[in-house]
Motif scaffolding. Structure first.
Motif, PDB file in Angstrom:
ATOM      1  N   PHE A  16       4.002  26.991  12.219  1.00  0.00           N
ATOM      2  CA  PHE A  16       4.968  26.854  13.604  1.00  0.00           C
ATOM      3  C   PHE A  16       4.600  25.831  14.783  1.00  0.00           C
ATOM      4  N   TRP A  17       3.046  26.118  14.816  1.00  0.00           N
ATOM      5  CA  TRP A  17       2.321  25.422  16.040  1.00  0.00           C
ATOM      6  C   TRP A  17       1.522  24.287  15.514  1.00  0.00           C
ATOM      7  N   HIS A  18       1.318  24.004  14.357  1.00  0.00           N
ATOM      8  CA  HIS A  18       0.501  22.896  14.033  1.00  0.00           C
ATOM      9  C   HIS A  18       1.283  21.750  12.901  1.00  0.00           C
ATOM     10  N   ALA A  19       1.293  20.719  13.444  1.00  0.00           N
ATOM     11  CA  ALA A  19       1.791  19.794  12.728  1.00  0.00           C
ATOM     12  C   ALA A  19       1.212  18.262  12.704  1.00  0.00           C
ATOM     13  N   TYR A  20       1.437  17.317  12.102  1.00  0.00           N
ATOM     14  CA  TYR A  20       0.725  15.980  12.283  1.00  0.00           C
ATOM     15  C   TYR A  20       1.873  14.976  11.593  1.00  0.00           C
ATOM     16  N   ILE A  21       1.487  13.826  12.112  1.00  0.00           N
ATOM     17  CA  ILE A  21       2.274  12.769  11.336  1.00  0.00           C
ATOM     18  C   ILE A  21       1.562  11.866  10.313  1.00  0.00           C
ATOM     19  N   ASP A  22       1.740  11.593   9.165  1.00  0.00           N
ATOM     20  CA  ASP A  22       1.224  10.620   8.175  1.00  0.00           C
ATOM     21  C   ASP A  22       2.047   9.664   7.853  1.00  0.00           C
ATOM     22  N   TYR A  23       1.494   8.579   7.260  1.00  0.00           N
ATOM     23  CA  TYR A  23       2.148   7.101   7.325  1.00  0.00           C
ATOM     24  C   TYR A  23       1.969   6.784   5.700  1.00  0.00           C
ATOM     25  N   GLU A  24       2.939   6.170   5.225  1.00  0.00           N
ATOM     26  CA  GLU A  24       2.802   5.384   4.054  1.00  0.00           C
ATOM     27  C   GLU A  24       2.044   4.239   4.086  1.00  0.00           C
ATOM     28  N   ILE A  25       0.985   4.139   3.123  1.00  0.00           N
ATOM     29  CA  ILE A  25       0.501   2.603   3.091  1.00  0.00           C
ATOM     30  C   ILE A  25       0.791   2.037   1.695  1.00  0.00           C
ATOM     31  N   CYS A  26       1.543   0.968   1.803  1.00  0.00           N
ATOM     32  CA  CYS A  26       1.798   0.242   0.530  1.00  0.00           C
ATOM     33  C   CYS A  26       1.009  -0.981   0.425  1.00  0.00           C
ATOM     34  N   LEU A  27       0.185  -1.240  -0.659  1.00  0.00           N
ATOM     35  CA  LEU A  27      -0.388  -2.317  -1.012  1.00  0.00           C
ATOM     36  C   LEU A  27       0.122  -3.236  -2.101  1.00  0.00           C
ATOM     37  N   HIS A  28       0.170  -4.477  -2.056  1.00  0.00           N
ATOM     38  CA  HIS A  28       0.518  -5.434  -3.184  1.00  0.00           C
ATOM     39  C   HIS A  28      -0.364  -6.495  -3.066  1.00  0.00           C
ATOM     40  N   THR A  29      -1.101  -6.645  -4.097  1.00  0.00           N
ATOM     41  CA  THR A  29      -2.210  -7.744  -4.187  1.00  0.00           C
ATOM     42  C   THR A  29      -2.302  -8.464  -5.360  1.00  0.00           C
ATOM     43  N   ASP A  30      -2.639  -9.770  -5.452  1.00  0.00           N
ATOM     44  CA  ASP A  30      -3.231 -10.309  -6.688  1.00  0.00           C
ATOM     45  C   ASP A  30      -4.795 -10.659  -6.541  1.00  0.00           C
ATOM     46  N   SER A  31      -5.495 -10.001  -5.671  1.00  0.00           N
ATOM     47  CA  SER A  31      -6.823 -10.221  -5.236  1.00  0.00           C
ATOM     48  C   SER A  31      -7.671  -9.634  -6.464  1.00  0.00           C
ATOM     49  N   VAL A  32      -8.641 -10.242  -7.058  1.00  0.00           N
ATOM     50  CA  VAL A  32      -9.799  -9.954  -7.678  1.00  0.00           C
ATOM     51  C   VAL A  32     -10.411  -8.589  -7.198  1.00  0.00           C
ATOM     52  N   SER A  33     -10.465  -8.402  -5.974  1.00  0.00           N
ATOM     53  CA  SER A  33     -11.139  -7.107  -5.366  1.00  0.00           C
ATOM     54  C   SER A  33     -10.530  -5.874  -5.875  1.00  0.00           C
ATOM     55  N   PHE A  34      -9.343  -5.850  -6.024  1.00  0.00           N
ATOM     56  CA  PHE A  34      -8.587  -4.730  -6.351  1.00  0.00           C
ATOM     57  C   PHE A  34      -8.199  -4.679  -7.780  1.00  0.00           C
ATOM     58  N   THR A  35      -8.654  -3.508  -8.616  1.00  0.00           N
ATOM     59  CA  THR A  35      -7.898  -3.324  -9.941  1.00  0.00           C
ATOM     60  C   THR A  35      -6.709  -2.842 -10.079  1.00  0.00           C
ATOM     61  N   LYS A  36      -6.391  -2.200  -8.995  1.00  0.00           N
ATOM     62  CA  LYS A  36      -4.781  -1.895  -8.981  1.00  0.00           C
ATOM     63  C   LYS A  36      -4.073  -2.612  -8.301  1.00  0.00           C
ATOM     64  N   LYS A  37      -3.183  -3.350  -8.765  1.00  0.00           N
ATOM     65  CA  LYS A  37      -2.393  -4.317  -7.828  1.00  0.00           C
ATOM     66  C   LYS A  37      -1.335  -3.776  -7.011  1.00  0.00           C
ATOM     67  N   ILE A  38      -0.721  -2.778  -7.291  1.00  0.00           N
ATOM     68  CA  ILE A  38       0.390  -1.914  -6.422  1.00  0.00           C
ATOM     69  C   ILE A  38      -0.009  -0.513  -6.374  1.00  0.00           C
ATOM     70  N   SER A  39       0.050  -0.152  -5.043  1.00  0.00           N
ATOM     71  CA  SER A  39      -0.234   1.561  -4.818  1.00  0.00           C
ATOM     72  C   SER A  39       0.428   1.691  -3.601  1.00  0.00           C
ATOM     73  N   ARG A  40       0.588   2.959  -3.546  1.00  0.00           N
ATOM     74  CA  ARG A  40       0.959   3.788  -2.226  1.00  0.00           C
ATOM     75  C   ARG A  40       0.328   5.162  -1.997  1.00  0.00           C
ATOM     76  N   VAL A  41       0.042   5.434  -0.947  1.00  0.00           N
ATOM     77  CA  VAL A  41      -0.661   6.607  -0.539  1.00  0.00           C
ATOM     78  C   VAL A  41      -0.463   6.892   0.961  1.00  0.00           C
ATOM     79  N   ARG A  42      -0.658   8.013   1.464  1.00  0.00           N
ATOM     80  CA  ARG A  42      -0.316   8.643   2.845  1.00  0.00           C
ATOM     81  C   ARG A  42      -1.687   9.086   3.471  1.00  0.00           C
ATOM     82  N   ARG A  43      -1.489   8.349   4.725  1.00  0.00           N
ATOM     83  CA  ARG A  43      -2.653   8.781   5.696  1.00  0.00           C
ATOM     84  C   ARG A  43      -2.461   9.066   7.037  1.00  0.00           C
TER      85      ARG A  43
END
Length: 219
Positions: free
Chosen positions: A28-55
């Motif tokens: 009841f007393w403790h809460a926070y806000i998190d946000y969805e981070i969506c990533l789309h890329t064709d970069s060779v730096s990323f092995t996964k090209k589409i992802s979604r997480v919350r932070r």
């Protein structure tokens, strides 16, 4: 040669969005806000090209400090939206401003080839690990690798290979955000051995971070 490498990286597309703020309540007393981070890329730096997480905001603060320390001050990181002691979970304007500031921060750091080589950044953007487990994984202190943590992002706990296959079929049939390559990646999980399965379950069991008061600016 370094200049040519930087130009090649800059020509690749890395699109990131911070959206969908949600209030998460532990009691009841403790809460926070998190946000969805969506990533789309064709970069060779990323092995996964589409992802979604919350932070949450406090995790962004941790990320900036970690990247600054890991880069040995060779890169001047952009600022995060300032901590507001009067930040309110019920103030839509404050939430929107913070969300836009977080997206601008990510857009700027993703332009740096040096920061793109940091495992902590990849785990922050494309895994569901807590910050403590991100540090452990990046330092090689876990029995799963950075690549394994990223690939298993978004997969729920499975009690058997049959459950995994059932979820895979549902995903490929109905999830419009999944592409064929991502489905093939999940199919590979059917062939993992018992040790890797144990690792997968362990890394998905992230411990909840300490929650802050509703009136705290680090929410």
């Amino acid at each position: 040669m370094r200049e040519e490498t930087d130009n090649f990286v800059n020509q690749q597309v890395i699109s990131v969005w911070v959206r969908d703020p949600r209030i998460q309540k532990n009691d009841f007393w403790h809460a926070y806000i998190d946000y969805e981070i969506c990533l789309h890329t064709d970069s060779v730096s990323f092995t996964k090209k589409i992802s979604r997480v919350r932070r949450r905001y406090s995790e962004f603060v941790w990320l900036r400090q970690k990247l600054q320390a890991n880069s040995l001050l060779m890169v001047q990181l952009p600022a995060l939206p300032p901590k507001n002691p009067f930040f309110s979970l019920n103030n839509a304007r404050q939430i929107t401003e913070r969300m836009k500031g977080l997206q601008k921060f990510l857009e700027q750091i993703l332009q740096s080839p040096l920061l793109l080589s940091d495992s902590c950044l990849h785990l922050f953007l494309q895994s569901e690990l807590s910050v403590s487990k991100i540090e452990a994984c990046a330092a090689g202190r876990t029995h799963y690798s950075v690549a394994q943590a990223v690939q298993r992002c978004g997969l729920r706990r499975f009690h058997s290979e049959e459950d995994l296959q059932k979820d895979l079929s549902m995903c490929c049939a109905f999830d419009t955000d999944s592409d064929s390559s991502e489905c093939r990646d999940r199919e590979k999980d059917l062939a993992i051995n018992k040790a890797e399965s144990t690792a997968s379950l362990d890394l998905m069991g992230t411990s909840q971070e300490e929650t802050l008061s509703c009136s705290s600016g680090s929410t």
